[in-house]
Design a protein around this motif. Structure first.
Motif, PDB file in Angstrom:
ATOM      1  N   ASP B  24       0.823  -1.215   0.000  1.00 27.06           N
ATOM      2  CA  ASP B  24       0.000   0.000   0.000  1.00 27.06           C
ATOM      3  C   ASP B  24       0.861   1.271   0.000  1.00 27.06           C
ATOM      4  OD1 ASP B  24      -2.407   1.375  -0.024  1.00 27.06           O
ATOM      5  OD2 ASP B  24      -2.514   1.493   2.168  1.00 27.06           O
ATOM      6  N   ILE B  25       2.142   1.095  -0.394  1.00 28.53           N
ATOM      7  CA  ILE B  25       3.056   2.241  -0.390  1.00 28.53           C
ATOM      8  C   ILE B  25       3.172   2.791  -1.804  1.00 28.53           C
ATOM      9  CG2 ILE B  25       5.451   2.955  -0.045  1.00 28.53           C
ATOM     10  CD1 ILE B  25       5.668   0.578   1.942  1.00 28.53           C
ATOM     11  N   HIS B  26       3.063   4.110  -1.943  1.00 28.30           N
ATOM     12  CA  HIS B  26       3.349   4.715  -3.241  1.00 28.30           C
ATOM     13  C   HIS B  26       4.407   5.795  -3.051  1.00 28.30           C
ATOM     14  CE1 HIS B  26       2.440   5.488  -7.485  1.00 28.30           C
ATOM     15  NE2 HIS B  26       2.889   6.689  -7.183  1.00 28.30           N
ATOM     16  N   ASP B  27       5.533   5.639  -3.744  1.00 35.22           N
ATOM     17  CA  ASP B  27       6.592   6.645  -3.678  1.00 35.22           C
ATOM     18  C   ASP B  27       6.550   7.532  -4.904  1.00 35.22           C
ATOM     19  OD1 ASP B  27       7.532   5.702  -1.291  1.00 35.22           O
ATOM     20  OD2 ASP B  27       9.201   4.559  -2.160  1.00 35.22           O
ATOM     21  N   TYR B  28       6.863   8.810  -4.697  1.00 35.81           N
ATOM     22  CA  TYR B  28       7.117   9.709  -5.817  1.00 35.81           C
ATOM     23  C   TYR B  28       8.561   9.429  -6.238  1.00 35.81           C
ATOM     24  CZ  TYR B  28       7.963  14.051  -8.376  1.00 35.81           C
ATOM     25  OH  TYR B  28       8.296  14.967  -9.345  1.00 35.81           O
ATOM     26  N   ILE B  45       8.083  12.229  -0.175  1.00 32.33           N
ATOM     27  CA  ILE B  45       7.949  11.416  -1.386  1.00 32.33           C
ATOM     28  C   ILE B  45       7.224  10.091  -1.154  1.00 32.33           C
ATOM     29  CG2 ILE B  45      10.032  12.460  -2.373  1.00 32.33           C
ATOM     30  CD1 ILE B  45      11.397   9.701  -1.937  1.00 32.33           C
ATOM     31  N   ARG B  46       6.743   9.820   0.056  1.00 37.25           N
ATOM     32  CA  ARG B  46       6.095   8.535   0.318  1.00 37.25           C
ATOM     33  C   ARG B  46       4.672   8.745   0.852  1.00 37.25           C
ATOM     34  NH1 ARG B  46       8.910   3.158   2.600  1.00 37.25           N
ATOM     35  NH2 ARG B  46       9.286   3.065   0.372  1.00 37.25           N
ATOM     36  N   ARG B  47       3.734   8.054   0.283  1.00 37.47           N
ATOM     37  CA  ARG B  47       2.346   8.128   0.773  1.00 37.47           C
ATOM     38  C   ARG B  47       1.722   6.740   0.730  1.00 37.47           C
ATOM     39  NH1 ARG B  47      -0.211  13.855  -1.237  1.00 37.47           N
ATOM     40  NH2 ARG B  47       1.603  15.110  -0.716  1.00 37.47           N
ATOM     41  N   THR B  48       0.594   6.595   1.403  1.00 39.88           N
ATOM     42  CA  THR B  48      -0.150   5.338   1.256  1.00 39.88           C
ATOM     43  C   THR B  48      -0.922   5.410  -0.057  1.00 39.88           C
ATOM     44  OG1 THR B  48      -1.921   6.270   2.548  1.00 39.88           O
ATOM     45  CG2 THR B  48      -0.413   4.810   3.711  1.00 39.88           C
ATOM     46  N   PHE B  52      -5.546   7.117  -3.213  1.00 43.15           N
ATOM     47  CA  PHE B  52      -5.478   7.557  -4.605  1.00 43.15           C
ATOM     48  C   PHE B  52      -6.334   6.710  -5.541  1.00 43.15           C
ATOM     49  CE2 PHE B  52      -1.555   9.196  -2.768  1.00 43.15           C
ATOM     50  CZ  PHE B  52      -1.596  10.512  -3.206  1.00 43.15           C
ATOM     51  N   ILE B  53      -6.888   5.622  -5.004  1.00 43.31           N
ATOM     52  CA  ILE B  53      -7.690   4.738  -5.844  1.00 43.31           C
ATOM     53  C   ILE B  53      -9.143   5.218  -5.816  1.00 43.31           C
ATOM     54  CG2 ILE B  53      -8.431   2.344  -6.220  1.00 43.31           C
ATOM     55  CD1 ILE B  53      -5.456   2.433  -6.419  1.00 43.31           C
ATOM     56  N   MET B  61      -4.657  -6.603  -2.158  1.00 47.23           N
ATOM     57  CA  MET B  61      -3.242  -6.647  -1.797  1.00 47.23           C
ATOM     58  C   MET B  61      -2.755  -8.083  -1.924  1.00 47.23           C
ATOM     59  SD  MET B  61      -2.021  -3.738  -0.974  1.00 47.23           S
ATOM     60  CE  MET B  61      -2.912  -2.199  -1.126  1.00 47.23           C
ATOM     61  N   ALA B  62      -1.908  -8.331  -2.892  1.00 50.21           N
ATOM     62  CA  ALA B  62      -1.395  -9.681  -3.099  1.00 50.21           C
ATOM     63  C   ALA B  62      -0.182  -9.639  -4.004  1.00 50.21           C
ATOM     64  CB  ALA B  62      -2.471 -10.565  -3.744  1.00 50.21           C
ATOM     65  N   GLU B  63       0.647 -10.645  -3.863  1.00 49.91           N
ATOM     66  CA  GLU B  63       1.821 -10.799  -4.741  1.00 49.91           C
ATOM     67  C   GLU B  63       1.427 -11.775  -5.841  1.00 49.91           C
ATOM     68  OE1 GLU B  63       6.129 -10.101  -5.099  1.00 49.91           O
ATOM     69  OE2 GLU B  63       5.316 -10.064  -3.067  1.00 49.91           O
ATOM     70  N   ILE B  64       1.783 -11.439  -7.090  1.00 45.77           N
ATOM     71  CA  ILE B  64       1.388 -12.307  -8.198  1.00 45.77           C
ATOM     72  C   ILE B  64       2.408 -13.433  -8.386  1.00 45.77           C
ATOM     73  CG2 ILE B  64       1.067 -12.407 -10.713  1.00 45.77           C
ATOM     74  CD1 ILE B  64      -0.081  -9.527 -10.411  1.00 45.77           C
TER      75      ILE B  64
END
Lengths: 104, 397
Positions: B24-28, B45-48, B52-53, B61-64
Protein backbone atom coordinates in the motif's frame (compact mmCIF):
# COMPACT_ATOMS: atom_id res chain seq x y z
CA UNK A 1 24.55 6.76 -48.28
CA UNK A 2 28.04 5.97 -49.60
CA UNK A 3 28.41 2.89 -51.80
CA UNK A 4 31.55 0.82 -51.45
CA UNK A 5 32.96 -2.41 -52.82
CA UNK A 6 33.93 -5.11 -50.34
CA UNK A 7 35.18 -8.49 -51.57
CA UNK A 8 33.60 -7.87 -54.93
CA UNK A 9 30.23 -6.88 -53.42
CA UNK A 10 28.74 -3.47 -54.11
CA UNK A 11 27.16 -2.49 -50.80
CA UNK A 12 25.71 0.59 -49.16
CA UNK A 13 27.16 1.56 -45.79
CA UNK A 14 26.56 4.32 -43.24
CA UNK A 15 29.23 6.73 -42.00
CA UNK A 16 30.43 4.16 -39.45
CA UNK A 17 30.76 1.48 -42.12
CA UNK A 18 27.71 -0.60 -41.09
CA UNK A 19 25.69 -2.08 -43.93
CA UNK A 20 22.44 -0.15 -44.37
CA UNK A 21 20.68 -2.98 -46.19
CA UNK A 22 21.05 -6.35 -44.38
CA UNK A 23 19.83 -8.18 -47.51
CA UNK A 24 23.08 -7.23 -49.31
CA UNK A 25 24.98 -9.54 -46.92
CA UNK A 26 26.17 -13.06 -47.54
CA UNK A 27 28.72 -15.30 -45.84
CA UNK A 28 31.67 -14.33 -48.03
CA UNK A 29 30.98 -10.67 -47.26
CA UNK A 30 30.74 -11.54 -43.55
CA UNK A 31 34.16 -13.17 -43.66
CA UNK A 32 35.63 -10.12 -45.36
CA UNK A 33 33.99 -7.68 -42.91
CA UNK A 34 35.44 -9.75 -40.05
CA UNK A 35 38.86 -9.71 -41.70
CA UNK A 36 38.67 -5.89 -41.94
CA UNK A 37 38.31 -5.61 -38.16
CA UNK A 38 40.97 -8.22 -37.47
CA UNK A 39 38.71 -11.15 -36.58
CA UNK A 40 39.20 -14.61 -38.09
CA UNK A 41 35.87 -16.39 -38.08
CA UNK A 42 35.84 -19.82 -36.44
CA UNK A 43 32.81 -22.11 -36.09
CA UNK A 44 32.03 -20.42 -32.78
CA UNK A 45 31.96 -17.02 -34.48
CA UNK A 46 29.76 -18.34 -37.26
CA UNK A 47 27.24 -19.75 -34.77
CA UNK A 48 26.88 -16.28 -33.26
CA UNK A 49 26.62 -14.58 -36.66
CA UNK A 50 24.00 -17.13 -37.73
CA UNK A 51 21.96 -16.44 -34.60
CA UNK A 52 22.16 -12.67 -35.16
CA UNK A 53 20.98 -13.00 -38.75
CA UNK A 54 18.06 -15.28 -37.84
CA UNK A 55 17.05 -13.21 -34.82
CA UNK A 56 17.09 -10.01 -36.87
CA UNK A 57 14.84 -11.61 -39.48
CA UNK A 58 12.25 -12.38 -36.77
CA UNK A 59 12.60 -9.41 -34.41
CA UNK A 60 13.41 -6.65 -36.91
CA UNK A 61 16.23 -5.32 -34.74
CA UNK A 62 19.75 -6.32 -33.83
CA UNK A 63 20.03 -8.47 -30.70
CA UNK A 64 21.74 -6.86 -27.71
CA UNK A 65 24.80 -8.45 -26.12
CA UNK A 66 22.58 -9.85 -23.36
CA UNK A 67 20.13 -11.33 -25.82
CA UNK A 68 22.93 -13.01 -27.79
CA UNK A 69 24.36 -14.36 -24.55
CA UNK A 70 21.08 -15.76 -23.15
CA UNK A 71 19.71 -17.08 -26.44
CA UNK A 72 22.90 -18.82 -27.59
CA UNK A 73 24.09 -19.87 -24.14
CA UNK A 74 27.41 -18.07 -24.65
CA UNK A 75 28.89 -16.31 -21.61
CA UNK A 76 29.34 -12.55 -22.09
CA UNK A 77 33.02 -13.03 -21.27
CA UNK A 78 33.32 -15.45 -24.21
CA UNK A 79 31.65 -12.94 -26.54
CA UNK A 80 34.35 -10.47 -25.50
CA UNK A 81 36.97 -13.10 -26.40
CA UNK A 82 35.39 -13.84 -29.79
CA UNK A 83 34.83 -10.19 -30.72
CA UNK A 84 37.28 -8.22 -28.55
CA UNK A 85 36.73 -4.68 -27.16
CA UNK A 86 33.26 -3.81 -28.52
CA UNK A 87 31.53 -7.14 -29.14
CA UNK A 88 27.97 -5.86 -29.63
CA UNK A 89 29.05 -3.49 -32.39
CA UNK A 90 31.52 -5.91 -33.96
CA UNK A 91 29.01 -8.77 -34.08
CA UNK A 92 26.48 -6.50 -35.79
CA UNK A 93 29.12 -5.17 -38.19
CA UNK A 94 30.24 -8.64 -39.28
CA UNK A 95 26.62 -9.80 -39.60
CA UNK A 96 25.72 -6.87 -41.84
CA UNK A 97 23.15 -5.54 -39.37
CA UNK A 98 22.56 -2.08 -37.89
CA UNK A 99 24.44 -1.45 -34.68
CA UNK A 100 22.23 -2.40 -31.72
CA UNK A 101 20.16 0.46 -30.40
CA UNK A 102 21.04 1.67 -26.93
CA UNK A 103 17.50 2.28 -25.74
CA UNK A 104 16.96 5.73 -24.29
CA UNK B 1 -4.01 6.08 -13.24
CA UNK B 2 -5.44 3.43 -15.59
CA UNK B 3 -8.02 2.28 -13.06
CA UNK B 4 -8.97 5.81 -12.05
CA UNK B 5 -9.51 6.85 -15.64
CA UNK B 6 -11.26 3.68 -16.81
CA UNK B 7 -13.71 3.48 -13.91
CA UNK B 8 -15.14 6.83 -15.04
CA UNK B 9 -15.32 5.83 -18.69
CA UNK B 10 -16.65 2.26 -18.63
CA UNK B 11 -20.27 1.19 -18.07
CA UNK B 12 -20.36 -0.03 -14.46
CA UNK B 13 -23.13 -2.54 -15.23
CA UNK B 14 -20.81 -4.24 -17.73
CA UNK B 15 -17.32 -3.75 -16.30
CA UNK B 16 -15.55 -4.07 -12.98
CA UNK B 17 -12.02 -2.77 -12.39
CA UNK B 18 -9.65 -4.43 -9.91
CA UNK B 19 -6.16 -3.27 -8.97
CA UNK B 20 -3.77 -5.89 -7.62
CA UNK B 21 -0.76 -4.55 -5.76
CA UNK B 22 1.78 -6.08 -3.46
CA UNK B 23 1.75 -3.23 -0.92
CA UNK B 24 0.00 0.00 0.00
CA UNK B 25 3.06 2.24 -0.39
CA UNK B 26 3.35 4.72 -3.24
CA UNK B 27 6.59 6.64 -3.68
CA UNK B 28 7.12 9.71 -5.82
CA UNK B 29 10.08 8.03 -7.52
CA UNK B 30 11.52 11.17 -9.17
CA UNK B 31 12.13 12.34 -5.59
CA UNK B 32 14.66 9.55 -4.90
CA UNK B 33 17.29 11.54 -6.82
CA UNK B 34 16.91 14.50 -4.46
CA UNK B 35 17.12 12.56 -1.18
CA UNK B 36 20.95 12.09 -1.14
CA UNK B 37 21.40 15.87 -1.40
CA UNK B 38 18.72 16.78 1.14
CA UNK B 39 16.62 18.59 -1.50
CA UNK B 40 13.58 16.39 -0.78
CA UNK B 41 13.03 14.73 2.59
CA UNK B 42 11.88 11.10 2.76
CA UNK B 43 8.42 12.04 4.09
CA UNK B 44 7.76 14.29 1.06
CA UNK B 45 7.95 11.42 -1.39
CA UNK B 46 6.09 8.53 0.32
CA UNK B 47 2.35 8.13 0.77
CA UNK B 48 -0.15 5.34 1.26
CA UNK B 49 -1.68 4.18 -1.98
CA UNK B 50 -5.33 3.45 -1.26
CA UNK B 51 -6.51 7.09 -0.97
CA UNK B 52 -5.48 7.56 -4.60
CA UNK B 53 -7.69 4.74 -5.84
CA UNK B 54 -11.06 6.00 -7.10
CA UNK B 55 -14.36 4.81 -5.58
CA UNK B 56 -15.69 1.77 -7.38
CA UNK B 57 -12.24 0.26 -8.03
CA UNK B 58 -11.52 -2.84 -6.01
CA UNK B 59 -8.03 -2.97 -4.47
CA UNK B 60 -6.50 -6.37 -3.73
CA UNK B 61 -3.24 -6.65 -1.80
CA UNK B 62 -1.39 -9.68 -3.10
CA UNK B 63 1.82 -10.80 -4.74
CA UNK B 64 1.39 -12.31 -8.20
CA UNK B 65 2.76 -15.78 -8.79
CA UNK B 66 1.75 -16.37 -12.41
CA UNK B 67 -0.52 -15.24 -15.19
CA UNK B 68 -2.19 -17.89 -17.34
CA UNK B 69 -2.91 -15.96 -20.56
CA UNK B 70 -4.88 -18.80 -22.15
CA UNK B 71 -7.09 -19.52 -19.13
CA UNK B 72 -7.19 -15.75 -18.36
CA UNK B 73 -6.46 -16.31 -14.68
CA UNK B 74 -3.97 -14.63 -12.34
CA UNK B 75 -2.68 -16.76 -9.46
CA UNK B 76 -1.34 -15.10 -6.30
CA UNK B 77 1.53 -16.45 -4.19
CA UNK B 78 -0.96 -17.24 -1.39
CA UNK B 79 -2.88 -19.53 -3.78
CA UNK B 80 -5.87 -17.26 -4.42
CA UNK B 81 -6.84 -16.66 -8.05
CA UNK B 82 -8.67 -13.99 -10.00
CA UNK B 83 -10.06 -14.27 -13.53
CA UNK B 84 -10.07 -11.46 -16.09
CA UNK B 85 -11.43 -10.46 -19.48
CA UNK B 86 -8.61 -7.99 -20.05
CA UNK B 87 -5.38 -7.70 -18.09
CA UNK B 88 -3.18 -4.60 -17.79
CA UNK B 89 0.34 -5.39 -16.63
CA UNK B 90 2.05 -2.38 -15.06
CA UNK B 91 4.61 -4.05 -12.83
CA UNK B 92 7.45 -1.78 -13.91
CA UNK B 93 11.15 -2.46 -13.78
CA UNK B 94 13.30 -3.18 -10.74
CA UNK B 95 17.01 -2.70 -9.98
CA UNK B 96 18.69 -6.10 -9.61
CA UNK B 97 22.06 -5.80 -7.85
CA UNK B 98 22.04 -9.61 -7.50
CA UNK B 99 22.75 -9.86 -11.25
CA UNK B 100 26.30 -8.40 -11.03
CA UNK B 101 28.90 -10.42 -9.12
CA UNK B 102 30.17 -8.59 -6.04
CA UNK B 103 27.61 -5.79 -6.09
CA UNK B 104 25.68 -7.06 -3.08
CA UNK B 105 27.87 -7.55 -0.06
CA UNK B 106 29.08 -5.93 3.16
CA UNK B 107 29.40 -2.52 1.54
CA UNK B 108 26.01 -2.53 -0.27
CA UNK B 109 24.17 0.71 0.58
CA UNK B 110 27.45 2.03 2.06
CA UNK B 111 30.45 2.60 -0.26
CA UNK B 112 28.42 0.85 -2.98
CA UNK B 113 25.34 3.07 -3.11
CA UNK B 114 22.25 3.49 -5.28
CA UNK B 115 19.27 5.81 -5.43
CA UNK B 116 16.60 3.76 -7.21
CA UNK B 117 14.94 2.52 -4.03
CA UNK B 118 13.65 4.46 -1.01
CA UNK B 119 16.08 2.66 1.32
CA UNK B 120 18.99 3.13 -1.11
CA UNK B 121 18.35 6.86 -1.48
CA UNK B 122 18.18 7.35 2.31
CA UNK B 123 21.40 5.30 2.79
CA UNK B 124 23.13 7.30 0.05
CA UNK B 125 22.31 10.54 1.86
CA UNK B 126 24.23 9.23 4.87
CA UNK B 127 27.12 8.18 2.61
CA UNK B 128 27.23 11.59 0.89
CA UNK B 129 27.15 13.31 4.30
CA UNK B 130 30.19 11.22 5.35
CA UNK B 131 32.04 11.81 2.06
CA UNK B 132 35.15 13.96 2.48
CA UNK B 133 36.61 13.79 -1.03
CA UNK B 134 38.21 11.19 -3.29
CA UNK B 135 36.75 9.39 -6.28
CA UNK B 136 32.99 9.56 -6.69
CA UNK B 137 32.00 7.13 -9.44
CA UNK B 138 28.53 7.11 -11.04
CA UNK B 139 28.02 3.82 -12.85
CA UNK B 140 25.33 2.39 -15.15
CA UNK B 141 25.28 -1.40 -15.52
CA UNK B 142 23.30 -1.87 -18.71
CA UNK B 143 20.61 -0.17 -20.80
CA UNK B 144 17.69 0.18 -20.67
CA UNK B 145 17.27 1.75 -17.23
CA UNK B 146 14.35 3.54 -15.65
CA UNK B 147 14.71 7.32 -16.15
CA UNK B 148 17.90 7.26 -18.26
CA UNK B 149 18.74 10.88 -17.47
CA UNK B 150 18.81 10.34 -13.69
CA UNK B 151 22.51 9.30 -13.49
CA UNK B 152 23.46 12.48 -15.37
CA UNK B 153 21.34 14.52 -13.00
CA UNK B 154 23.06 12.79 -10.09
CA UNK B 155 26.55 13.92 -11.18
CA UNK B 156 25.34 17.44 -11.96
CA UNK B 157 23.76 17.70 -8.52
CA UNK B 158 26.81 16.08 -6.88
CA UNK B 159 29.09 18.63 -8.57
CA UNK B 160 26.98 21.45 -7.12
CA UNK B 161 26.63 19.80 -3.70
CA UNK B 162 30.38 19.15 -3.35
CA UNK B 163 31.17 22.72 -4.43
CA UNK B 164 28.90 24.07 -1.70
CA UNK B 165 30.60 21.87 0.88
CA UNK B 166 34.07 22.95 -0.32
CA UNK B 167 34.92 19.40 -1.39
CA UNK B 168 34.81 19.70 -5.16
CA UNK B 169 38.58 20.33 -5.49
CA UNK B 170 39.26 17.18 -3.49
CA UNK B 171 36.88 15.05 -5.56
CA UNK B 172 37.20 13.39 -8.92
CA UNK B 173 33.78 12.65 -10.42
CA UNK B 174 33.70 9.85 -12.98
CA UNK B 175 30.71 8.89 -15.15
CA UNK B 176 30.90 5.24 -16.25
CA UNK B 177 28.48 4.10 -18.95
CA UNK B 178 28.00 1.11 -21.26
CA UNK B 179 27.06 3.59 -24.02
CA UNK B 180 29.61 5.18 -26.33
CA UNK B 181 28.79 8.68 -25.06
CA UNK B 182 26.92 10.61 -22.36
CA UNK B 183 23.57 9.69 -23.94
CA UNK B 184 22.39 7.69 -26.92
CA UNK B 185 20.86 10.13 -29.35
CA UNK B 186 23.41 12.32 -31.21
CA UNK B 187 22.19 15.85 -30.38
CA UNK B 188 21.54 15.04 -26.71
CA UNK B 189 24.85 13.15 -26.40
CA UNK B 190 26.70 16.19 -27.71
CA UNK B 191 24.92 18.74 -25.46
CA UNK B 192 25.05 16.54 -22.36
CA UNK B 193 28.64 15.47 -23.07
CA UNK B 194 29.71 19.11 -23.09
CA UNK B 195 27.74 19.69 -19.85
CA UNK B 196 29.87 16.96 -18.23
CA UNK B 197 33.08 18.41 -19.66
CA UNK B 198 32.22 21.89 -18.44
CA UNK B 199 32.01 20.53 -14.91
CA UNK B 200 35.25 18.56 -15.12
CA UNK B 201 33.42 15.23 -14.93
CA UNK B 202 35.39 12.41 -16.57
CA UNK B 203 33.46 10.15 -18.99
CA UNK B 204 34.39 6.44 -19.12
CA UNK B 205 32.37 5.02 -22.03
CA UNK B 206 31.74 1.54 -23.49
CA UNK B 207 32.17 0.04 -20.02
CA UNK B 208 30.41 -3.33 -19.68
CA UNK B 209 30.75 -4.30 -16.04
CA UNK B 210 31.82 -7.82 -15.12
CA UNK B 211 32.13 -7.44 -11.34
CA UNK B 212 32.42 -5.16 -8.33
CA UNK B 213 35.39 -5.77 -6.02
CA UNK B 214 34.33 -4.26 -2.70
CA UNK B 215 37.67 -5.13 -1.06
CA UNK B 216 39.85 -3.41 -3.67
CA UNK B 217 37.16 -0.73 -4.27
CA UNK B 218 37.18 -1.11 -8.04
CA UNK B 219 34.69 -2.05 -10.73
CA UNK B 220 35.98 -4.26 -13.54
CA UNK B 221 34.76 -4.52 -17.12
CA UNK B 222 34.72 -7.51 -19.45
CA UNK B 223 37.51 -5.90 -21.49
CA UNK B 224 39.60 -5.79 -18.33
CA UNK B 225 39.48 -2.12 -17.48
CA UNK B 226 39.34 -1.12 -13.80
CA UNK B 227 37.77 2.01 -12.35
CA UNK B 228 38.66 2.74 -8.72
CA UNK B 229 36.18 4.42 -6.40
CA UNK B 230 35.89 5.74 -2.87
CA UNK B 231 32.12 6.09 -3.22
CA UNK B 232 30.39 4.12 -5.95
CA UNK B 233 26.87 5.06 -6.99
CA UNK B 234 25.61 2.33 -9.25
CA UNK B 235 22.49 1.69 -11.27
CA UNK B 236 22.10 -2.09 -11.17
CA UNK B 237 20.73 -4.08 -14.08
CA UNK B 238 17.04 -3.22 -14.53
CA UNK B 239 14.63 -6.11 -15.05
CA UNK B 240 10.90 -6.59 -15.34
CA UNK B 241 8.96 -8.56 -12.72
CA UNK B 242 9.79 -12.22 -12.07
CA UNK B 243 6.12 -13.26 -12.45
CA UNK B 244 6.38 -12.13 -16.09
CA UNK B 245 9.24 -14.58 -16.62
CA UNK B 246 7.46 -17.35 -14.67
CA UNK B 247 4.41 -16.88 -16.89
CA UNK B 248 6.48 -17.11 -20.08
CA UNK B 249 5.43 -13.60 -21.10
CA UNK B 250 8.80 -11.82 -21.11
CA UNK B 251 11.96 -11.33 -23.14
CA UNK B 252 15.51 -11.83 -21.76
CA UNK B 253 15.02 -8.93 -19.32
CA UNK B 254 11.45 -9.95 -18.35
CA UNK B 255 9.85 -7.18 -20.44
CA UNK B 256 6.64 -8.07 -22.26
CA UNK B 257 6.84 -7.60 -26.06
CA UNK B 258 4.08 -5.23 -27.20
CA UNK B 259 2.87 -3.34 -30.25
CA UNK B 260 4.66 0.00 -29.87
CA UNK B 261 1.60 2.05 -30.85
CA UNK B 262 -1.13 0.30 -28.82
CA UNK B 263 0.82 -1.35 -25.93
CA UNK B 264 -1.10 -4.56 -26.67
CA UNK B 265 0.84 -7.77 -26.07
CA UNK B 266 2.06 -9.21 -29.36
CA UNK B 267 1.32 -12.73 -28.09
CA UNK B 268 -2.04 -12.26 -26.30
CA UNK B 269 -4.65 -9.72 -27.39
CA UNK B 270 -6.34 -9.65 -23.97
CA UNK B 271 -3.15 -8.32 -22.34
CA UNK B 272 -1.97 -4.71 -22.42
CA UNK B 273 1.29 -3.58 -20.83
CA UNK B 274 1.81 -0.03 -19.58
CA UNK B 275 4.70 1.81 -18.00
CA UNK B 276 8.17 0.27 -17.73
CA UNK B 277 6.99 -3.37 -17.87
CA UNK B 278 6.90 -3.53 -21.69
CA UNK B 279 9.63 -3.51 -24.33
CA UNK B 280 8.52 -0.19 -25.91
CA UNK B 281 11.54 1.21 -27.78
CA UNK B 282 11.53 4.52 -25.90
CA UNK B 283 12.63 5.76 -22.46
CA UNK B 284 11.44 3.97 -19.36
CA UNK B 285 10.15 7.24 -17.98
CA UNK B 286 7.13 8.48 -16.07
CA UNK B 287 6.22 10.79 -18.93
CA UNK B 288 6.07 7.85 -21.34
CA UNK B 289 3.83 5.94 -18.93
CA UNK B 290 1.60 8.99 -18.60
CA UNK B 291 1.27 9.73 -22.33
CA UNK B 292 0.83 6.07 -23.26
CA UNK B 293 -1.90 5.57 -20.62
CA UNK B 294 -3.89 8.40 -22.22
CA UNK B 295 -3.68 6.67 -25.60
CA UNK B 296 -4.53 3.31 -24.04
CA UNK B 297 -7.61 4.61 -22.22
CA UNK B 298 -9.07 6.10 -25.40
CA UNK B 299 -8.36 2.85 -27.25
CA UNK B 300 -9.80 0.67 -24.50
CA UNK B 301 -13.05 2.61 -24.41
CA UNK B 302 -13.38 1.89 -28.14
CA UNK B 303 -12.48 -1.77 -27.65
CA UNK B 304 -15.03 -2.11 -24.83
CA UNK B 305 -17.79 -0.92 -27.12
CA UNK B 306 -16.75 -3.28 -29.90
CA UNK B 307 -15.11 -0.66 -32.11
CA UNK B 308 -11.57 -0.78 -33.57
CA UNK B 309 -8.81 1.02 -31.65
CA UNK B 310 -7.87 4.17 -33.58
CA UNK B 311 -5.40 5.90 -31.24
CA UNK B 312 -1.66 5.41 -31.71
CA UNK B 313 1.17 6.14 -29.26
CA UNK B 314 4.16 7.93 -30.82
CA UNK B 315 6.73 7.19 -28.08
CA UNK B 316 6.52 10.71 -26.67
CA UNK B 317 8.84 11.34 -23.70
CA UNK B 318 9.40 14.57 -21.81
CA UNK B 319 12.21 14.60 -19.25
CA UNK B 320 13.44 17.33 -16.96
CA UNK B 321 17.15 17.12 -16.14
CA UNK B 322 18.33 18.78 -12.93
CA UNK B 323 21.63 20.49 -13.73
CA UNK B 324 22.53 21.78 -10.24
CA UNK B 325 22.92 25.44 -9.27
CA UNK B 326 19.16 25.98 -9.44
CA UNK B 327 19.03 25.21 -13.15
CA UNK B 328 17.52 22.46 -15.23
CA UNK B 329 17.37 21.15 -18.77
CA UNK B 330 14.48 19.61 -20.69
CA UNK B 331 14.29 16.82 -23.28
CA UNK B 332 11.23 16.22 -25.47
CA UNK B 333 11.25 13.42 -28.05
CA UNK B 334 9.50 10.37 -29.55
CA UNK B 335 10.19 7.24 -31.62
CA UNK B 336 11.05 9.23 -34.74
CA UNK B 337 12.45 12.51 -33.44
CA UNK B 338 15.55 12.59 -31.25
CA UNK B 339 15.81 15.18 -28.43
CA UNK B 340 16.51 18.56 -30.03
CA UNK B 341 17.36 22.08 -28.92
CA UNK B 342 14.76 24.88 -28.97
CA UNK B 343 11.97 26.07 -26.65
CA UNK B 344 8.96 24.33 -25.05
CA UNK B 345 6.02 24.27 -25.35
CA UNK B 346 5.84 27.50 -27.41
CA UNK B 347 8.30 28.80 -30.07
CA UNK B 348 10.83 31.40 -28.81
CA UNK B 349 8.98 32.39 -25.62
CA UNK B 350 9.18 28.93 -24.08
CA UNK B 351 9.16 29.37 -21.13
CA UNK B 352 11.20 26.16 -20.99
CA UNK B 353 14.38 25.69 -23.05
CA UNK B 354 15.16 22.33 -24.63
CA UNK B 355 18.60 20.84 -23.94
CA UNK B 356 19.79 24.11 -22.37
CA UNK B 357 20.23 24.94 -18.73
CA UNK B 358 17.69 27.42 -17.35
CA UNK B 359 15.99 28.43 -14.13
CA UNK B 360 12.52 27.87 -15.62
CA UNK B 361 13.31 24.22 -16.32
CA UNK B 362 14.44 23.71 -12.74
CA UNK B 363 11.28 25.31 -11.35
CA UNK B 364 9.22 23.15 -13.70
CA UNK B 365 10.82 20.04 -12.26
CA UNK B 366 10.28 21.08 -8.63
CA UNK B 367 6.64 22.00 -9.30
CA UNK B 368 6.02 18.61 -10.83
CA UNK B 369 5.92 16.84 -7.44
CA UNK B 370 2.73 18.79 -6.62
CA UNK B 371 1.24 18.07 -10.04
CA UNK B 372 2.02 14.37 -9.56
CA UNK B 373 0.29 13.93 -6.21
CA UNK B 374 -2.65 16.21 -6.92
CA UNK B 375 -3.45 15.81 -10.59
CA UNK B 376 -1.62 12.96 -12.26
CA UNK B 377 -2.24 10.08 -9.83
CA UNK B 378 -5.92 10.87 -9.28
CA UNK B 379 -6.31 10.78 -13.08
CA UNK B 380 -7.12 14.47 -13.62
CA UNK B 381 -6.15 15.85 -17.04
CA UNK B 382 -2.90 17.83 -17.20
CA UNK B 383 -2.31 20.31 -20.01
CA UNK B 384 0.39 18.43 -21.90
CA UNK B 385 -0.49 16.71 -25.19
CA UNK B 386 0.20 12.98 -25.41
CA UNK B 387 1.52 13.42 -28.93
CA UNK B 388 4.87 15.16 -29.43
CA UNK B 389 4.94 18.44 -31.35
CA UNK B 390 7.79 19.91 -33.44
CA UNK B 391 6.70 23.45 -32.44
CA UNK B 392 9.68 25.39 -31.08
CA UNK B 393 12.24 22.69 -31.88
CA UNK B 394 15.41 23.29 -33.89
CA UNK B 395 15.79 20.45 -36.43
CA UNK B 396 19.06 18.48 -36.29
CA UNK B 397 21.69 19.67 -38.77
Amino acid sequence: MPTTTIAGHQVEVNDEGFLTDPSQWDESLGAELAHMIGVDLTDKHWAIVKFLREDYAIMGETATLRRVSTQTGTAVKDLFTLFPVKPAKKMAYVSGLPKPKGCV
Amino acid sequence: MVANKLIKRLDSSQWSVTVVDKNDIHDYQPGYLFIPFGINSPDQIRRTKHPFIADGVELVMAEIDTVDPDGKVVTFTDGRTIGYDYLVIASGTTPRPDQTPGMLGEEWHKSVGEFYTFEGAVALKAAMDRFTGGRLVMHITEMPIKCPVAPLEFVFLADDYLRQRGLRDKTEIVYVTPLDGAFTKPVAARELGSALEKRGIHLESDFMIESVDQEAKVIRSYDEREVAYDQLVTIPLNMGADFVARSGLGDELNYVPVDKHTMQSTAHETIFVLGDASNLPTSKAGSVAHFSVEVFVENFVQLASGRPMTHSFDGHANCFIEAGGGKGMLLDFNYETEPLTGTFPFPKVGPMSLLKESRANHLGKLAFRWVYWNMLLPGRPIPLPAEMSMTGKTPAA
